[in-house]
Motif scaffolding. Structure first.
Motif, mmCIF file in Angstrom:
data_model
loop_
_atom_site.group_PDB
_atom_site.id
_atom_site.type_symbol
_atom_site.label_atom_id
_atom_site.label_comp_id
_atom_site.label_asym_id
_atom_site.label_seq_id
_atom_site.Cartn_x
_atom_site.Cartn_y
_atom_site.Cartn_z
ATOM 1 N N HIS A 291 -5.925 12.486 -7.706
ATOM 2 C CA HIS A 291 -5.294 13.800 -7.596
ATOM 3 C C HIS A 291 -5.692 14.756 -8.713
ATOM 4 C CE1 HIS A 291 -2.789 12.822 -4.183
ATOM 5 N NE2 HIS A 291 -2.518 11.663 -4.743
ATOM 6 N N GLY A 292 -6.621 14.372 -9.568
ATOM 7 C CA GLY A 292 -7.056 15.244 -10.649
ATOM 8 C C GLY A 292 -5.986 15.465 -11.702
ATOM 9 N N LEU A 293 -5.181 14.446 -11.958
ATOM 10 C CA LEU A 293 -4.111 14.522 -12.934
ATOM 11 C C LEU A 293 -4.471 13.718 -14.180
ATOM 12 C CD1 LEU A 293 -1.104 13.659 -10.552
ATOM 13 C CD2 LEU A 293 -1.888 15.942 -11.215
ATOM 14 N N THR A 294 -3.791 14.024 -15.266
ATOM 15 C CA THR A 294 -3.902 13.156 -16.434
ATOM 16 C C THR A 294 -3.017 11.940 -16.169
ATOM 17 O OG1 THR A 294 -2.017 14.115 -17.604
ATOM 18 C CG2 THR A 294 -4.193 15.156 -17.954
ATOM 19 N N GLN A 295 -3.230 10.890 -16.929
ATOM 20 C CA GLN A 295 -2.384 9.713 -16.761
ATOM 21 C C GLN A 295 -0.940 10.027 -17.137
ATOM 22 O OE1 GLN A 295 -3.831 5.940 -18.127
ATOM 23 N NE2 GLN A 295 -5.939 6.547 -17.737
ATOM 24 N N ARG B 116 0.808 -1.216 0.000
ATOM 25 C CA ARG B 116 0.000 0.000 0.000
ATOM 26 C C ARG B 116 0.842 1.266 0.000
ATOM 27 N NH1 ARG B 116 -4.077 -3.077 3.386
ATOM 28 N NH2 ARG B 116 -2.325 -3.298 4.708
ATOM 29 N N SER B 117 2.092 1.157 0.391
ATOM 30 C CA SER B 117 2.940 2.340 0.452
ATOM 31 C C SER B 117 3.611 2.645 -0.882
ATOM 32 C CB SER B 117 4.013 2.176 1.540
ATOM 33 O OG SER B 117 4.954 1.186 1.161
ATOM 34 N N ARG B 118 3.324 1.849 -1.889
ATOM 35 C CA ARG B 118 3.933 2.011 -3.204
ATOM 36 C C ARG B 118 2.866 2.114 -4.277
ATOM 37 N NH1 ARG B 118 8.525 3.267 -1.273
ATOM 38 N NH2 ARG B 118 9.622 1.677 -0.147
ATOM 39 N N VAL B 119 3.203 2.801 -5.359
ATOM 40 C CA VAL B 119 2.352 2.855 -6.545
ATOM 41 C C VAL B 119 3.039 2.011 -7.600
ATOM 42 C CG1 VAL B 119 1.391 4.317 -8.364
ATOM 43 C CG2 VAL B 119 1.490 5.158 -6.020
ATOM 44 N N ALA B 120 2.363 0.988 -8.076
ATOM 45 C CA ALA B 120 2.928 0.127 -9.110
ATOM 46 C C ALA B 120 2.778 0.836 -10.455
ATOM 47 C CB ALA B 120 2.232 -1.229 -9.123
ATOM 48 N N GLY B 121 3.815 1.533 -10.859
ATOM 49 C CA GLY B 121 3.777 2.329 -12.081
ATOM 50 C C GLY B 121 3.581 1.522 -13.337
ATOM 51 N N ASP B 122 3.856 0.223 -13.289
ATOM 52 C CA ASP B 122 3.659 -0.610 -14.465
ATOM 53 C C ASP B 122 2.254 -1.211 -14.525
ATOM 54 O OD1 ASP B 122 4.225 -2.173 -12.249
ATOM 55 O OD2 ASP B 122 5.292 -3.711 -13.382
ATOM 56 N N GLU B 123 1.442 -0.929 -13.533
ATOM 57 C CA GLU B 123 0.053 -1.402 -13.523
ATOM 58 C C GLU B 123 -0.872 -0.244 -13.898
ATOM 59 O OE1 GLU B 123 -1.052 -4.402 -13.173
ATOM 60 O OE2 GLU B 123 0.780 -5.388 -12.472
ATOM 61 N N ARG B 124 -1.547 -0.375 -15.029
ATOM 62 C CA ARG B 124 -2.373 0.711 -15.551
ATOM 63 C C ARG B 124 -3.436 1.154 -14.548
ATOM 64 N NH1 ARG B 124 -6.150 0.209 -20.758
ATOM 65 N NH2 ARG B 124 -6.969 -1.384 -19.385
ATOM 66 N N TYR B 125 -4.075 0.189 -13.866
ATOM 67 C CA TYR B 125 -5.145 0.554 -12.934
ATOM 68 C C TYR B 125 -4.614 1.371 -11.761
ATOM 69 C CZ TYR B 125 -3.674 -3.205 -9.786
ATOM 70 O OH TYR B 125 -2.963 -4.001 -8.931
ATOM 71 N N GLU B 126 -3.379 1.116 -11.338
ATOM 72 C CA GLU B 126 -2.805 1.900 -10.244
ATOM 73 C C GLU B 126 -2.528 3.323 -10.688
ATOM 74 O OE1 GLU B 126 -0.843 1.072 -7.068
ATOM 75 O OE2 GLU B 126 -1.026 -1.092 -7.028
ATOM 76 N N VAL B 127 -2.010 3.478 -11.905
ATOM 77 C CA VAL B 127 -1.737 4.814 -12.445
ATOM 78 C C VAL B 127 -3.053 5.565 -12.628
ATOM 79 C CG1 VAL B 127 -0.757 6.112 -14.372
ATOM 80 C CG2 VAL B 127 0.400 4.060 -13.541
ATOM 81 N N GLU B 128 -4.084 4.873 -13.148
ATOM 82 C CA GLU B 128 -5.402 5.500 -13.336
ATOM 83 C C GLU B 128 -5.970 5.959 -12.003
ATOM 84 O OE1 GLU B 128 -7.737 2.524 -15.286
ATOM 85 O OE2 GLU B 128 -6.849 2.936 -17.250
ATOM 86 N N TYR B 129 -5.872 5.131 -10.977
ATOM 87 C CA TYR B 129 -6.394 5.486 -9.661
ATOM 88 C C TYR B 129 -5.640 6.687 -9.087
ATOM 89 C CZ TYR B 129 -7.333 5.451 -4.690
ATOM 90 O OH TYR B 129 -7.660 5.844 -3.426
ATOM 91 N N PHE B 130 -4.316 6.645 -9.155
ATOM 92 C CA PHE B 130 -3.508 7.743 -8.635
ATOM 93 C C PHE B 130 -3.844 9.041 -9.360
ATOM 94 C CE2 PHE B 130 0.325 10.388 -8.806
ATOM 95 C CZ PHE B 130 0.505 10.620 -7.448
ATOM 96 N N ALA B 131 -3.959 8.973 -10.686
ATOM 97 C CA ALA B 131 -4.270 10.160 -11.484
ATOM 98 C C ALA B 131 -5.643 10.715 -11.120
ATOM 99 C CB ALA B 131 -4.198 9.831 -12.969
ATOM 100 N N SER B 132 -6.647 9.854 -11.035
ATOM 101 C CA SER B 132 -8.008 10.333 -10.743
ATOM 102 C C SER B 132 -8.105 10.866 -9.320
ATOM 103 C CB SER B 132 -9.034 9.230 -10.976
ATOM 104 O OG SER B 132 -8.903 8.202 -10.025
#
Length: 66
Positions: free
Chosen positions: A31-35, A13-29
């Motif tokens: 924080h209101g960021l683009t992917q 939970r303390s890491r964002v798996a940058g190679d997993e699309r769903y994790e990047v999508e969740y992080f972006a949404s």
């Protein structure tokens, strides 16, 4: 390497798996960021979620101020 969903603990939970699309999508949404912005932060900052959260907040604050 895929995220092992059977091993979910504090370390996961303390890491964002940058190679997993769903994790990047969740992080972006979250924080209101683009992917693309989210991926850029992950590439620059690393995958530590606390550091990424702080960088995303700063990016949004800078965007709001300018």
């Amino acid at each position: 390497m895929s995220d092992d969903k059977s091993k979910q603990g504090q370390q996961d939970r303390s890491r964002v798996a940058g190679d997993e699309r769903y994790e990047v999508e969740y992080f972006a949404s979250r924080h209101g960021l683009t992917q693309a912005e989210a991926r850029d932060l992950i590439d620059r900052i690393g995958n530590n979620r606390a550091d990424l959260d702080a960088a995303a907040e700063k990016l949004n604050a800078d965007r709001d101020a300018g």
